[in-house]
Structure formats: C-alpha cells, structure tokens
Scaffold this active site. Sequence first.
Site, short mmCIF file in Angstrom:
data_model
loop_
_atom_site.label_atom_id
_atom_site.label_comp_id
_atom_site.label_asym_id
_atom_site.label_seq_id
_atom_site.Cartn_x
_atom_site.Cartn_y
_atom_site.Cartn_z
N LYS A 8 0.85 -1.19 0.00
CA LYS A 8 0.00 0.00 0.00
C LYS A 8 0.88 1.24 0.00
CE LYS A 8 -3.54 2.44 2.68
NZ LYS A 8 -4.24 2.53 3.96
N ASP A 19 0.60 2.73 5.12
CA ASP A 19 0.36 2.43 6.53
C ASP A 19 -0.27 1.06 6.80
OD1 ASP A 19 -2.03 3.67 5.22
OD2 ASP A 19 -2.95 3.12 7.12
N CYS A 20 -0.16 0.11 5.87
CA CYS A 20 -0.86 -1.17 6.08
C CYS A 20 -0.06 -2.09 7.01
CB CYS A 20 -1.06 -1.84 4.72
SG CYS A 20 -1.68 -3.52 4.85
N LYS A 47 -5.86 2.22 -8.43
CA LYS A 47 -4.98 1.07 -8.67
C LYS A 47 -4.61 0.97 -10.15
CE LYS A 47 -7.14 -1.21 -4.80
NZ LYS A 47 -8.30 -1.96 -4.37
N VAL A 60 -3.86 -5.51 -1.14
CA VAL A 60 -2.44 -5.60 -0.82
C VAL A 60 -2.32 -6.12 0.61
CG1 VAL A 60 -1.59 -3.79 -2.37
CG2 VAL A 60 -2.48 -3.14 -0.13
N SER A 73 -1.82 -11.87 3.81
CA SER A 73 -0.57 -11.91 4.57
C SER A 73 -0.37 -13.25 5.28
CB SER A 73 -0.50 -10.75 5.57
OG SER A 73 -1.53 -10.84 6.53
N HIS A 159 0.41 0.69 15.21
CA HIS A 159 -0.80 1.41 14.78
C HIS A 159 -1.64 1.80 16.00
CE1 HIS A 159 -1.14 0.99 10.23
NE2 HIS A 159 0.06 0.55 10.55
N LYS A 209 -11.60 6.08 8.46
CA LYS A 209 -12.30 5.03 9.23
C LYS A 209 -12.82 5.59 10.56
CE LYS A 209 -9.20 1.47 7.33
NZ LYS A 209 -8.08 2.22 6.80
#
Length: 212
Positions: A8, A19-20, A47, A60, A73, A159, A209
């Site tokens: 990302k 920031d992923c 994208k 991602v 992941s 995070h 969010k």
Amino acid sequence: MVVEVCVKAAAGAPDVLGDCPFTQRVLLTLEEKKIPYKYHPINVSDKPQWFLEVNPEGKVPVIKFDDKWIPDSDVIVGHIEEKFPERPLSPPPEFASVGSKIFPSFVKFLKSKDPSDGTEQALLDELKALDEHLKEHGPYVNGEDISAVDLSLAPKLYHLDVVLDHFKGWKIPESLTHVHDYKKLLYSRESFKKTQAAKEHVIAGWEPKVNA
C-alpha cells in the site's frame, strides 16, 4: 532471486510505503529472513491496470512466487516459511494465536463513540493477557527468539500506539510493563525501522475510518 511485493502506498504520497500493518508484517518477515526483495507501492484509491490484471481482487499485500501473485498476509507468510526454511519463524502451535484479538479490539475501541460500551475494557483485557503471557514466556512471545507471531503483532501495536494517542489521547497503561518492554524490543529492531510507515501516514490512513 529478488522477491517482488506490492504494498500500500501512503495517502497523498504514491511513491512512499504506506500504513498497512499486514504489508509491514510481510516485509518484516522478509527482512528477518534476510531475503532480498523490492516493493511496488500501489495507490489503493487509483490502482494501476497491470496490478488489477495480476491481482483482480486488488488487495495488498501480494507477493510474486514462481510468476504467480499470491495475496493474503497469512498465506504469504506461510509460503515464505515454506520456500525459505532458513531462520525459521514458526512459533509452537500453542503460541500461534497469542495477542490475535488485540487488533480487532483496538479497531472497535477506536471507532466507538460511547465511552461506556465496553470496548476500552475489552482492549485492556487483551493487552493484560499479552502482558501475562510475556511475563511468563518473554521477552518475545516464544521466549528469546523472535517468531512470526511477533512480526504480526509489531505493526498492529505500532498502529494502536499512534492512532489511539492521536484520535483519543489514549495510551497503553504504564502498569503493563511487559507489553511496554516488548514494544521497545520490537520497535528497536533494524527490520522494524526499515519497514515502518511514518506516523503521519498511519494517521492519514486511519482518518476516514475514524470519521466514518
């Protein structure tokens, strides 16, 4: 062989690592195993066509193995462990899910507008459980050696630290000393410093969010 990973990109900075936390987990795994890699930052709000052609879901991170792009992941980390068994990172099965409820509890508390809805306590309970585990088994989840569980938790705790402090003025209680020592250990590793997103990108990534 250089492994290729799509990551990302930072909001407003399409060439910078974003920031992923799931992307950082994959990069941490490659770093700790000393596997050469290069990453392609993907602007997730626009994208590129080539990316959607190789990865129609558009998520991602994705990693390229044997000319095939693999998403998710959990799956990626499993593949890395299988293909590169040197420097093993798999934890014993009984420790595999340590701390796994911290991230969903953090997200609920972050989005909560009601101080009495129990989301803060739920997060505290999960952090206390991690503290107890580290007290007994630390300094890492599986003792002296870092494992895949730590590499999954490290970006999520980062995070949590950055985002809850920024949006709620909330910090992990000082009484959870084992968690604080654990975070210092994780954040000071060379692999973490090389793969962490800047705080401002983490905040920018969570803003929509929080305000949804």
